[in-house]
Write a protein that holds these residues in place. Structure first.
Motif, mmCIF file in Angstrom:
data_model
loop_
_atom_site.group_PDB
_atom_site.id
_atom_site.type_symbol
_atom_site.label_atom_id
_atom_site.label_comp_id
_atom_site.label_asym_id
_atom_site.label_seq_id
_atom_site.Cartn_x
_atom_site.Cartn_y
_atom_site.Cartn_z
ATOM 1 N N TYR A 9 0.861 -1.186 0.000
ATOM 2 C CA TYR A 9 0.000 0.000 0.000
ATOM 3 C C TYR A 9 0.897 1.236 0.000
ATOM 4 O O TYR A 9 1.466 1.602 1.027
ATOM 5 N N TRP A 60 -7.982 1.988 1.150
ATOM 6 C CA TRP A 60 -6.984 2.724 0.356
ATOM 7 C C TRP A 60 -7.666 3.435 -0.800
ATOM 8 O O TRP A 60 -7.395 4.609 -1.084
ATOM 9 N N PHE A 85 -2.126 0.566 -4.672
ATOM 10 C CA PHE A 85 -2.020 -0.660 -3.895
ATOM 11 C C PHE A 85 -2.012 -1.860 -4.833
ATOM 12 O O PHE A 85 -2.299 -1.746 -6.027
#
Length: 338
Positions: free
Chosen positions: A118, A274, A299
């Motif tokens: 991430y 995310w 990500f």
């Protein structure tokens, strides 16, 4: 590079419309620890403390940033890998570090495939000198490094500052034998050492130096980029390619990493967060703009693809410099032919 089958599997089919927070499949029932393997105040620590509240709000549980420095970031990283794979212990770092610890022998039997990835920002190293140092330009500094002894503060050989110094030496033809690296437990202590005059120079990241440059305690000479560094309150900093035209530049991506082996819903949930929160975060964008970083969240496989140039560059540079104890090909990194 052999891409992570795990990372591909985790993100496959998960780029649908954002879910509402209450619909996230993982609902943690205790705090999550993010181990920052560097001292407080450095680049990794700074940005992780911006991202942690975003995750905390979305997950509905405390996200604790734990500083565990040592051995160029490998001590805290090893602690993360040794922790139970239950989704409650993550780490944060520059991705090139996690991908190359095995190459330098700092952590055995590891690669980037040990993590779900991430990313949030890309950083650039900055070459700055103490405000009272005699070097007015980067050319002045290069000449001094070639003719005398110049102390350079970094967070260690495997830190962004350490790798930046090594890359400068290599690009200069290995003639900067007067550059003597002094290592600290993190980027912030290294920058403070340069600002106080304990060392003359630092090559740590711009995000760690901008406040000291603004305050007039450091003088920025060049940025390891092919474009000038433009940050409010600081004169434009010329790119290193102005002085070393053949210098190879690769974006240095930072992020948080969750070791593989946790329940699938952990990764499904963080993927969604995310996408829902981090990739549009105004707080993270403001941090990047203010500190001289690039806002670049991603990500999964997209993150790995973006980061591969810096991963390959750092792993293969270790071989060129004679610092590798493991051939990068053994962990899926293919160095370009000479």
């Amino acid at each position: 590079m052999t891409t992570s089958k795990f990372a591909i599997a985790v993100v496959a089919g998960m780029l649908a419309l954002p879910a509402a927070a209450q619909d996230y499949s993982w609902k943690p029932d205790r705090p999550i620890n993010i181990i920052v393997p560097w001292a407080a105040g450095g680049s990794t620590d700074q940005v992780t403390r911006v991202v942690a509240p975003i995750l905390e709000e979305a997950l509905g549980t405390e996200v604790v940033v734990v500083n565990q420095p040592g051995a160029s970031g490998s001590t805290g990283t090893q602690a993360t890998l040794d922790a139970p794979r239950d989704g409650y212990t993550w780490t944060a770092n520059a991705i090139a570090n996690n991908a190359t610890y095995a190459v330098t022998g700092l952590i055995e039997d590891t690669s980037i495939e040990d993590y779900a990835i991430y990313l949030h920002v890309a950083n650039v190293p900055l070459v700055s000198v103490n405000a009272d140092a005699p070097y007015q330009t980067f050319d002045d500094l290069l000449k001094a490094m070639g003719e005398g002894s110049v102390t350079v503060g970094t967070a260690g050989v495997n830190s962004s500052g350490g790798m930046a110094l090594a890359a400068i030496k290599e690009s200069s033809g290995g003639e900067l034998n007067g550059a003597r690296m002094i290592t600290y437990d993190g980027g912030n202590p290294a920058v403070i050492a340069a600002a106080s005059g304990e060392v003359e120079v630092t090559t740590q990241l711009a995000v760690e130096q901008t406040e000291m440059v603004r305050a007039g305690r450091l003088r920025a000479l060049t940025v390891l980029s092919d474009t000038p560094l433009m940050v409010e309150g600081i004169d434009p900093v010329p790119p290193i390619t102005q002085f070393l035209p053949e210098f190879e530049v690769a974006a240095d991506y930072f992020g948080v990493f969750i070791p593989v082996g946790a329940p699938p819903e952990v990764y499904e949930t963080v993927n969604q967060i995310w996408q829902d929160k981090v990739m549009i975060s105004e707080a993270l964008q403001a941090y990047a703009t203010d500190r001289g970083a690039v806002f670049a969240p991603s990500f999964g496989q997209d993150a790995l693809d973006r980061a591969m140039p810096v991963v390959v560059a750092e792993a293969c540079a270790r071989v060129t410099r004679g610092e590798a104890v493991l051939d990068p090909s053994e962990i899926g990194i293919t160095c370009p032919a000479e």
